[in-house]
Write a protein that holds these residues in place. Structure first.
Motif, PDB file in Angstrom:
ATOM      1  N   SER A  15      -4.557  -8.681  -1.433  1.00 25.94           N
ATOM      2  CA  SER A  15      -5.582  -8.459  -2.458  1.00 25.94           C
ATOM      3  C   SER A  15      -5.410  -7.104  -3.125  1.00 25.94           C
ATOM      4  CB  SER A  15      -6.981  -8.555  -1.836  1.00 25.94           C
ATOM      5  OG  SER A  15      -7.187  -7.500  -0.919  1.00 25.94           O
ATOM      6  N   ALA A  16      -4.620  -6.230  -2.504  1.00 28.09           N
ATOM      7  CA  ALA A  16      -4.438  -4.882  -3.039  1.00 28.09           C
ATOM      8  C   ALA A  16      -3.174  -4.758  -3.881  1.00 28.09           C
ATOM      9  CB  ALA A  16      -4.393  -3.880  -1.890  1.00 28.09           C
ATOM     10  N   CYS A  17      -2.458  -5.849  -4.124  1.00 24.60           N
ATOM     11  CA  CYS A  17      -1.233  -5.790  -4.900  1.00 24.60           C
ATOM     12  C   CYS A  17      -1.562  -5.631  -6.380  1.00 24.60           C
ATOM     13  CB  CYS A  17      -0.391  -7.047  -4.683  1.00 24.60           C
ATOM     14  SG  CYS A  17       0.409  -7.092  -3.066  1.00 24.60           S
ATOM     15  N   VAL A  18      -1.032  -4.575  -6.995  1.00 25.25           N
ATOM     16  CA  VAL A  18      -1.223  -4.327  -8.416  1.00 25.25           C
ATOM     17  C   VAL A  18       0.156  -4.069  -9.017  1.00 25.25           C
ATOM     18  CG1 VAL A  18      -3.552  -3.404  -8.089  1.00 25.25           C
ATOM     19  CG2 VAL A  18      -1.588  -1.851  -8.030  1.00 25.25           C
ATOM     20  N   THR A  19       0.179  -3.837 -10.316  1.00 26.87           N
ATOM     21  CA  THR A  19       1.442  -3.627 -11.012  1.00 26.87           C
ATOM     22  C   THR A  19       1.454  -2.251 -11.648  1.00 26.87           C
ATOM     23  OG1 THR A  19       1.602  -5.995 -11.497  1.00 26.87           O
ATOM     24  CG2 THR A  19       3.000  -4.517 -12.783  1.00 26.87           C
ATOM     25  N   SER A  20       2.538  -1.528 -11.460  1.00 22.52           N
ATOM     26  CA  SER A  20       2.683  -0.188 -12.019  1.00 22.52           C
ATOM     27  C   SER A  20       3.004  -0.278 -13.510  1.00 22.52           C
ATOM     28  CB  SER A  20       3.805   0.552 -11.284  1.00 22.52           C
ATOM     29  OG  SER A  20       5.064   0.088 -11.740  1.00 22.52           O
ATOM     30  N   PRO A  21       2.987   0.855 -14.229  1.00 21.36           N
ATOM     31  CA  PRO A  21       3.326   0.829 -15.658  1.00 21.36           C
ATOM     32  C   PRO A  21       4.724   0.312 -15.969  1.00 21.36           C
ATOM     33  CG  PRO A  21       2.194   2.873 -15.116  1.00 21.36           C
ATOM     34  CD  PRO A  21       2.461   2.177 -13.810  1.00 21.36           C
ATOM     35  N   THR A  22       5.630   0.343 -14.987  1.00 29.44           N
ATOM     36  CA  THR A  22       6.980  -0.177 -15.216  1.00 29.44           C
ATOM     37  C   THR A  22       7.124  -1.633 -14.782  1.00 29.44           C
ATOM     38  OG1 THR A  22       7.801   0.543 -13.048  1.00 29.44           O
ATOM     39  CG2 THR A  22       7.939   2.133 -14.866  1.00 29.44           C
ATOM     40  N   GLY A  23       6.036  -2.226 -14.280  1.00 31.50           N
ATOM     41  CA  GLY A  23       6.077  -3.615 -13.844  1.00 31.50           C
ATOM     42  C   GLY A  23       6.386  -3.802 -12.378  1.00 31.50           C
ATOM     43  N   ARG A  24       6.438  -2.712 -11.610  1.00 37.68           N
ATOM     44  CA  ARG A  24       6.727  -2.800 -10.178  1.00 37.68           C
ATOM     45  C   ARG A  24       5.467  -3.162  -9.405  1.00 37.68           C
ATOM     46  NH1 ARG A  24       6.159   0.844  -6.128  1.00 37.68           N
ATOM     47  NH2 ARG A  24       5.538   2.460  -7.614  1.00 37.68           N
ATOM     48  N   SER A  25       5.603  -4.032  -8.405  1.00 40.95           N
ATOM     49  CA  SER A  25       4.467  -4.390  -7.561  1.00 40.95           C
ATOM     50  C   SER A  25       4.120  -3.228  -6.645  1.00 40.95           C
ATOM     51  CB  SER A  25       4.788  -5.631  -6.726  1.00 40.95           C
ATOM     52  OG  SER A  25       4.966  -6.756  -7.552  1.00 40.95           O
ATOM     53  N   GLN A  26       2.829  -2.934  -6.526  1.00 42.54           N
ATOM     54  CA  GLN A  26       2.363  -1.818  -5.714  1.00 42.54           C
ATOM     55  C   GLN A  26       1.311  -2.289  -4.722  1.00 42.54           C
ATOM     56  OE1 GLN A  26       1.188   0.557  -9.351  1.00 42.54           O
ATOM     57  NE2 GLN A  26       2.011   2.231  -8.132  1.00 42.54           N
ATOM     58  N   LEU A  27       1.247  -1.583  -3.599  1.00 43.99           N
ATOM     59  CA  LEU A  27       0.181  -1.775  -2.634  1.00 43.99           C
ATOM     60  C   LEU A  27      -0.804  -0.619  -2.816  1.00 43.99           C
ATOM     61  CD1 LEU A  27      -1.073  -3.091  -0.084  1.00 43.99           C
ATOM     62  CD2 LEU A  27       0.390  -1.588   1.273  1.00 43.99           C
ATOM     63  N   VAL A  28      -1.937  -0.902  -3.418  1.00 38.33           N
ATOM     64  CA  VAL A  28      -2.936   0.134  -3.723  1.00 38.33           C
ATOM     65  C   VAL A  28      -4.310  -0.410  -3.370  1.00 38.33           C
ATOM     66  CG1 VAL A  28      -4.047   1.470  -5.551  1.00 38.33           C
ATOM     67  CG2 VAL A  28      -1.575   1.171  -5.569  1.00 38.33           C
ATOM     68  N   PHE A  29      -4.929   0.160  -2.336  1.00 39.94           N
ATOM     69  CA  PHE A  29      -6.270  -0.317  -1.997  1.00 39.94           C
ATOM     70  C   PHE A  29      -7.256   0.803  -1.682  1.00 39.94           C
ATOM     71  CE2 PHE A  29      -3.672  -0.693   1.885  1.00 39.94           C
ATOM     72  CZ  PHE A  29      -4.381   0.113   2.766  1.00 39.94           C
ATOM     73  N   MET A  30      -6.821   2.060  -1.790  1.00 38.07           N
ATOM     74  CA  MET A  30      -7.765   3.151  -1.613  1.00 38.07           C
ATOM     75  C   MET A  30      -8.596   3.313  -2.889  1.00 38.07           C
ATOM     76  SD  MET A  30      -7.037   4.179   1.456  1.00 38.07           S
ATOM     77  CE  MET A  30      -7.706   5.837   1.670  1.00 38.07           C
ATOM     78  N   PRO A  31      -9.885   3.666  -2.792  1.00 38.64           N
ATOM     79  CA  PRO A  31     -10.705   3.833  -4.002  1.00 38.64           C
ATOM     80  C   PRO A  31     -10.168   4.957  -4.881  1.00 38.64           C
ATOM     81  CG  PRO A  31     -12.079   3.701  -2.024  1.00 38.64           C
ATOM     82  CD  PRO A  31     -10.671   3.850  -1.550  1.00 38.64           C
ATOM     83  N   ALA A 126       0.926   6.254 -12.714  1.00 36.89           N
ATOM     84  CA  ALA A 126       1.380   5.161 -11.849  1.00 36.89           C
ATOM     85  C   ALA A 126       0.623   5.106 -10.525  1.00 36.89           C
ATOM     86  CB  ALA A 126       2.879   5.278 -11.587  1.00 36.89           C
ATOM     87  N   ARG A 127      -0.358   5.982 -10.340  1.00 31.86           N
ATOM     88  CA  ARG A 127      -1.212   5.995  -9.146  1.00 31.86           C
ATOM     89  C   ARG A 127      -0.380   6.151  -7.868  1.00 31.86           C
ATOM     90  NH1 ARG A 127      -4.540   0.598  -9.713  1.00 31.86           N
ATOM     91  NH2 ARG A 127      -5.953   1.510  -8.176  1.00 31.86           N
ATOM     92  N   HIS A 128       0.639   6.995  -7.939  1.00 35.05           N
ATOM     93  CA  HIS A 128       1.525   7.166  -6.793  1.00 35.05           C
ATOM     94  C   HIS A 128       0.814   7.771  -5.594  1.00 35.05           C
ATOM     95  CE1 HIS A 128       5.382   7.039  -9.483  1.00 35.05           C
ATOM     96  NE2 HIS A 128       4.922   5.843  -9.167  1.00 35.05           N
ATOM     97  N   SER A 129      -0.136   8.675  -5.815  1.00 38.55           N
ATOM     98  CA  SER A 129      -0.869   9.253  -4.682  1.00 38.55           C
ATOM     99  C   SER A 129      -1.655   8.181  -3.951  1.00 38.55           C
ATOM    100  CB  SER A 129      -1.810  10.359  -5.173  1.00 38.55           C
ATOM    101  OG  SER A 129      -1.082  11.457  -5.665  1.00 38.55           O
ATOM    102  N   ASN A 130      -2.295   7.300  -4.700  1.00 45.75           N
ATOM    103  CA  ASN A 130      -3.047   6.212  -4.090  1.00 45.75           C
ATOM    104  C   ASN A 130      -2.112   5.267  -3.346  1.00 45.75           C
ATOM    105  OD1 ASN A 130      -4.745   3.962  -3.517  1.00 45.75           O
ATOM    106  ND2 ASN A 130      -6.000   4.415  -5.302  1.00 45.75           N
ATOM    107  N   GLU A 131      -0.981   4.970  -3.959  1.00 42.10           N
ATOM    108  CA  GLU A 131      -0.028   4.061  -3.327  1.00 42.10           C
ATOM    109  C   GLU A 131       0.504   4.645  -2.027  1.00 42.10           C
ATOM    110  OE1 GLU A 131       3.978   1.468  -4.486  1.00 42.10           O
ATOM    111  OE2 GLU A 131       3.315   3.110  -5.777  1.00 42.10           O
ATOM    112  N   ARG A 132       0.821   5.941  -2.049  1.00 38.19           N
ATOM    113  CA  ARG A 132       1.339   6.581  -0.836  1.00 38.19           C
ATOM    114  C   ARG A 132       0.287   6.582   0.262  1.00 38.19           C
ATOM    115  NH1 ARG A 132       4.335  12.187  -1.534  1.00 38.19           N
ATOM    116  NH2 ARG A 132       5.787  10.751  -2.503  1.00 38.19           N
ATOM    117  N   ALA A 133      -0.961   6.907  -0.104  1.00 39.42           N
ATOM    118  CA  ALA A 133      -2.036   6.902   0.888  1.00 39.42           C
ATOM    119  C   ALA A 133      -2.246   5.496   1.445  1.00 39.42           C
ATOM    120  CB  ALA A 133      -3.323   7.422   0.261  1.00 39.42           C
ATOM    121  N   SER A 134      -2.163   4.491   0.580  1.00 36.90           N
ATOM    122  CA  SER A 134      -2.335   3.109   1.023  1.00 36.90           C
ATOM    123  C   SER A 134      -1.210   2.675   1.950  1.00 36.90           C
ATOM    124  CB  SER A 134      -2.397   2.173  -0.195  1.00 36.90           C
ATOM    125  OG  SER A 134      -3.488   2.485  -1.032  1.00 36.90           O
TER     126      SER A 134
END
Length: 259
Positions: A15-31, A126-134
């Motif tokens: 449910s936390a899978c989103v797409t980055s600005p380049t179209g890469r799938s990301q795992l992002v679930f932190m608020p 690209a919400r990299h901080s959120n992705e790394r934390a997730s």
């Protein structure tokens, strides 16, 4: 019970899978609000701990370039020039950018600094901080589950956990960090081009960074950053797209004069 835990965790991750600005799938679930607040707090702490440059030349240059680029992204951004001789810059969630005076003395022109600032803004967009934390949360939870169902008190259990820790470090977290850096390069070079800065100078920048490192960069596999050679090669492949954006910006009258 173990299958139920895995099912819940898998559902959460999917449910936390989103797409980055380049179209890469990301795992992002932190608020995002929580991540942004952490960025704001960290930036406030840095401004209290590190000396801030009073050079009008440096501040005008950094703010002029950042202003041109952030016009392409929207939002209110704060940029601070820190008195620090290391050639570095960073961006934090909450739209905060820090540039060291060492970076300002390293670059040759406004376009090279635009490549740096665009890259750092790319991390935020690209919400990299959120992705790394997730990612780190998911890895720690995964290790916790394995510890709960295995026999960590045995020699075999200890060996398995040690191998898992190594795999988590080099197989998941560090490669993702290199992915973040490469993705920020692509986002950043497009941003600088859209703002009217010459994207070809991004390659010159990393050539200068390679010279400045004087061979001290660790091997790419053990580093959270791509090697300079890999970075330059990827930028060269992406340059036709960036040049198209640059030419379009030029035709629209976007010609920053920040030097």
């Amino acid at each position: 019970m173990f299958k139920k835990i895995l099912h819940v965790l898998a559902t959460c991750l999917l449910s936390a899978c989103v797409t980055s600005p380049t179209g890469r799938s990301q795992l992002v679930f932190m608020p995002d609000a929580q991540i942004n607040q952490m960025g704001l707090q960290a930036f406030d702490n840095l401004k209290k701990q590190k000396p801030i440059s009073t050079s009008s030349k440096y501040n005008q240059l950094a703010n002029c370039i950042a202003g041109a680029i952030t016009q392409e992204t929207g939002g209110n951004w704060e940029i601070v020039v820190f008195e620090d001789a290391s050639p570095n810059a960073f961006a934090l969630p909450g739209n905060k950018i820090g540039v060291h005076t060492g970076m300002l003395t390293l670059v040759d022109n406004q376009d090279q600094l635009a490549a740096v600032i665009g890259h750092e803004i790319g991390h935020v967009l690209a919400r990299h901080s959120n992705e790394r934390a997730s990612q780190e949360f998911a890895v720690s939870q995964g290790m916790g589950i394995i510890q709960a169902v295995s026999a960590p008190q045995t020699a075999l259990g200890q060996t398995a956990l040690g191998m898992l820790g190594l795999g988590a470090q080099y197989g998941i977290l560090m490669p993702y960090s290199r992915t973040h850096e490469s993705e920020a390069d692509m986002i950043g070079v497009d941003l600088m081009a859209k703002a009217g800065f010459d994207p070809r100078q991004s390659i010159n920048l990393w050539q200068k960074m390679e010279q400045a490192s004087q061979g001290r960069q660790p091997l790419e596999f053990m580093s959270t950053h791509p090697s300079h050679a890999t970075r330059i090669q990827d930028l060269e492949k992406h340059m036709p797209q960036a040049m198209g954006l640059f030419q379009q910006a030029q035709s629209q009258g976007k010609q920053p004069h920040c030097n």
